[in-house]
Design an enzyme around this catalytic site. Structure first.
Site, PDB file in Angstrom:
ATOM      1  N   ASP A   1       0.810  -1.209   0.000  1.00  0.00           N
ATOM      2  CA  ASP A   1       0.000   0.000   0.000  1.00  0.00           C
ATOM      3  C   ASP A   1       0.852   1.271   0.000  1.00  0.00           C
ATOM      4  O   ASP A   1       1.610   1.529   0.934  1.00  0.00           O
ATOM      5  CB  ASP A   1      -0.958   0.007   1.201  1.00  0.00           C
TER       6      ASP A   1
ATOM      7  N   LYS B   1      -8.015  -1.898   3.792  1.00  0.00           N
ATOM      8  CA  LYS B   1      -7.450  -0.562   3.941  1.00  0.00           C
ATOM      9  C   LYS B   1      -7.363  -0.158   5.414  1.00  0.00           C
ATOM     10  O   LYS B   1      -6.382   0.463   5.851  1.00  0.00           O
ATOM     11  CB  LYS B   1      -8.301   0.441   3.166  1.00  0.00           C
TER      12      LYS B   1
ATOM     13  N   LYS C   1      -8.603  14.050  -2.178  1.00  0.00           N
ATOM     14  CA  LYS C   1      -9.071  13.421  -0.941  1.00  0.00           C
ATOM     15  C   LYS C   1      -8.972  14.399   0.220  1.00  0.00           C
ATOM     16  O   LYS C   1      -7.972  15.079   0.394  1.00  0.00           O
ATOM     17  CB  LYS C   1      -8.243  12.164  -0.658  1.00  0.00           C
TER      18      LYS C   1
ATOM     19  N   LYS D   1       2.742   1.876   3.217  1.00  0.00           N
ATOM     20  CA  LYS D   1       1.928   2.108   4.410  1.00  0.00           C
ATOM     21  C   LYS D   1       2.023   0.955   5.406  1.00  0.00           C
ATOM     22  O   LYS D   1       2.077   1.164   6.620  1.00  0.00           O
ATOM     23  CB  LYS D   1       0.481   2.300   3.955  1.00  0.00           C
TER      24      LYS D   1
END
Length: 614
Positions: A270, A319, A363, A447
């Site tokens: 990620d 996520k 975002k 991530k």
């Protein structure tokens, strides 16, 4: 507990020649895929476009390999720190040299996909569309409906027949990789997943545990083989490294083993671009300052296809896991603030993601941090962060490919035999080894970093950057950064000549290596430069001084006799000797230079670096 200081010396060597590299993006027609491809094209053409703030020029901002710097030392005269580009430490692939292609479940041509993404301004899109139109449509991908949200069904019109894994899918993906590599005459291909987030697959014994079982499960069409795992298997079977840019659990034990057996690289999971990157900095700051975070609430909404896919619970859960675990190691690092052995005093951590189509790729991330401070007080930090999702992810994708290619050229060896310190590892026992298949070094860009079972998971952002930066410095022969500022000027004069040659080589060949051994070929550079100076010296030196230096050795004349200062005063032997000296020096300059240039790309940079352990 007893702490015993230990030291170990490592030797690193790096191949100088950068491979001709291509990247295959899974999901090239999505926002990330079109953004990174278009960004590379814009930089290749040095495009400029008009915005409301003026003229903008293409750049690689956000890329640590293209826009990052590293500390080199201190300028004693000005009392200021000196920084150099990170990419100047070692030969690195440039983003403009990347060859890009890929797969997508949607057949929209790439120029139209760029418009659909709504990432770049209109004036830039108009310049990019003719270039993207030549590239046509993405290659056909695979679509297993159970792994991504059902709302993606109407988008899946560019897929291979079949809705679950099979040998035919694996064979076609492998064929696509081979065709791409042969078509563009590439040395290296990296496959990178930038498609939709998948649900977590159920890791099963007898399916995901060994290569044999995994390949058998694919042949049998097992329902728990995800599309990302199919691409990973195909990549490894074709000798390509694989990077997972989404949070699903692609790297099951069988795939990790496949990479290790083939000495190929895998990295994930990620992309770390906006909210999570900021969180890893802020929590590290609070804990390092002796403040105790007690609550972390992260809310964000977005309107691109990634947000649409995350509407469904299974995909959102993937996520959520990658976002939630980012603070764990920082919390565990301070058992004064968090003293409960059962972890009950860990901070409350909530992550919320909503789909709002109207905001598109911009975002919105809103975070609230509450920390316990002195004498029972509380500090609240609220942050609003507008993240241009794909514009932040695109340079990370480029970095992942650039660094993966670089690490394929680096080898290392442990040096415990101090009697052979000057041989740079060639006479030491044992073979050169490459980095481990799991590229933990890429954690700064990801991530939820994938790490080996015997390695700690580190999420603190600047620790991750320090790891990456110090590895590159070690390979370039520079000491690790310690911020102690104990540099001394004593002894620098002895190294001026070495530094001069290193700097000169960096100017001529656009590579800045200081204090390295280049497997002996540096001597040819020094020789060629020496003979060049001799040639210039003989050719351009004033005639009177030259004759005086070279030829005033006449025994028949007294020391007070007049010195012949013109060529006409030289006899034939002296004249011939003068020109022979010039021609000889020129010949040796040419010869040494040719040897250096012919062998330059075959050289490796070999450095020593000492690591201290406790």
């Amino acid at each position: 507990m007893e702490a015993i200081p230990r030291s170990r010396e490592y030797i690193f060597r790096t191949k100088r020649k950068v491979s001709r590299t291509g990247v295959l993006l899974v999901g090239i027609g999505g926002n990330n895929g079109t953004t990174v491809l278009s960004g590379i094209l814009a930089n290749q053409k040095n495009m400029t476009w008009q915005t409301k703030n003026g003229v903008q020029k293409a750049n690689y901002f956000g890329s640590i390999t293209h826009a990052g710097t590293t500390y080199l030392g201190i300028n004693k005269e000005k009392n200021e720190e000196i920084f150099v580009p990170l990419r100047s430490l070692l030969p690195m692939l440039h983003g403009n040299d990347l060859v890009v292609d890929g797969w997508d479940i949607n057949d929209m041509p790439l120029d139209e996909a760029l418009t659909r993404a709504q990432v770049y301004p209109y004036t830039l899109q108009e310049q990019l569309k003719p270039l993207l139109k030549k590239l046509g449509k993405p290659m056909k991908s695979i679509y297993y409906p159970d792994f991504i949200a059902s709302n993606q069904n109407d988008r899946a019109n560019n897929i291979l027949p079949g809705n679950k894994c099979c040998i035919e899918h694996l064979t076609q993906i492998r064929k696509d990789i081979r065709t791409f590599k042969a078509k563009h005459k590439l040395d290296t291909v990296v496959v990178l997943w930038t498609a939709n987030t998948e649900r977590y697959c159920e890791v099963l014994r007898g399916v995901h545990d060994t290569e044999e079982n995994l390949l058998r499960a694919i042949a049998e069409g097992h329902k728990e083989i995800a599309p990302s795992q199919m691409f990973a298997v195909a990549s490894l079977l074709e000798g390509c490294s694989y990077i997972n840019g989404s949070p699903q659990n692609t790297f099951v034990p069988a795939i990790i083993t496949m990479a290790q057996q083939r000495k190929l690289f895998i990295g994930g999971d990620d992309f770390k671009s906006g909210q999570t990157k900021l969180k890893s900095v802020l929590v590290d700051f609070l804990v390092a300052s002796g403040l105790k975070p007690t609550s972390i609430v992260s809310y964000n909404h977005l309107g691109n296809n990634d947000g649409k896919n995350l509407i469904e619970e299974k995909q959102f859960r993937s996520k959520e896991i990658s976002k939630s675990n980012v603070v764990d190691d920082m919390v565990h690092s301070n058992n004064i603030l968090y003293s409960c052995p059962d972890g009950k005093d860990k901070p409350d951590h909530v992550v919320v993601i909503k789909y709002v189509p109207s905001v598109g790729d911009s975002k919105r991330a809103m975070d609230e941090y509450i920390a316990s401070i002195f004498m029972g007080g509380a500090q609240t930090i609220a942050i609003h962060n507008t993240c241009e999702d794909s514009l932040l992810a695109a340079p990370i994708i480029i970095d992942l490919v650039v660094l993966t290619e670089l690490f394929q050229r680096i080898e290392w060896k442990v040096c415990d035999n101090k009697s052979n310190n000057d041989n740079f590892g060639e006479s030491l026992p044992g073979s050169w080894d490459s980095f481990g298949s799991i590229l933990t070094i890429l954690s700064f860009l990801l991530k939820a970093p994938l790490v080996p079972d015997d390695s700690p998971l580190v999420n603190a952002l600047f620790k991750q950057r320090g790891c990456l930066e110090n590895i590159l410095r070690a390979c370039a022969g520079l000491p690790p950064i310690n911020d102690m500022h104990l540099e001394k000027s004593k002894g620098c004069k002895k190294k001026k000549l070495v530094c001069f040659f290193a700097e000169l080589r960096g100017v001529l060949f656009q590579i800045d290596f200081v204090g390295v051994n280049a497997d002996g070929w540096d001597r040819y550079f020094c020789l060629s430069f020496f003979f060049l100076l001799c040639s210039v010296y003989i050719f351009f030196l004033p005639e009177k001084l030259l004759i005086k230096i070279l030829f005033f050795r006449d025994k028949k004349r007294s020391r007070t006799s007049k010195i012949p200062v013109h060529k006409k005063n030289l006899n034939n032997t002296q004249s011939i000797s003068l020109y022979i000296g010039w021609v000889t020096c020129s010949f040796f300059f040419f010869f040494a230079t040719m040897i250096f240039l012919i062998n330059y790309n075959k050289c490796r940079i070999t450095t020593k670096w000492r690591k201290f352990n406790i």
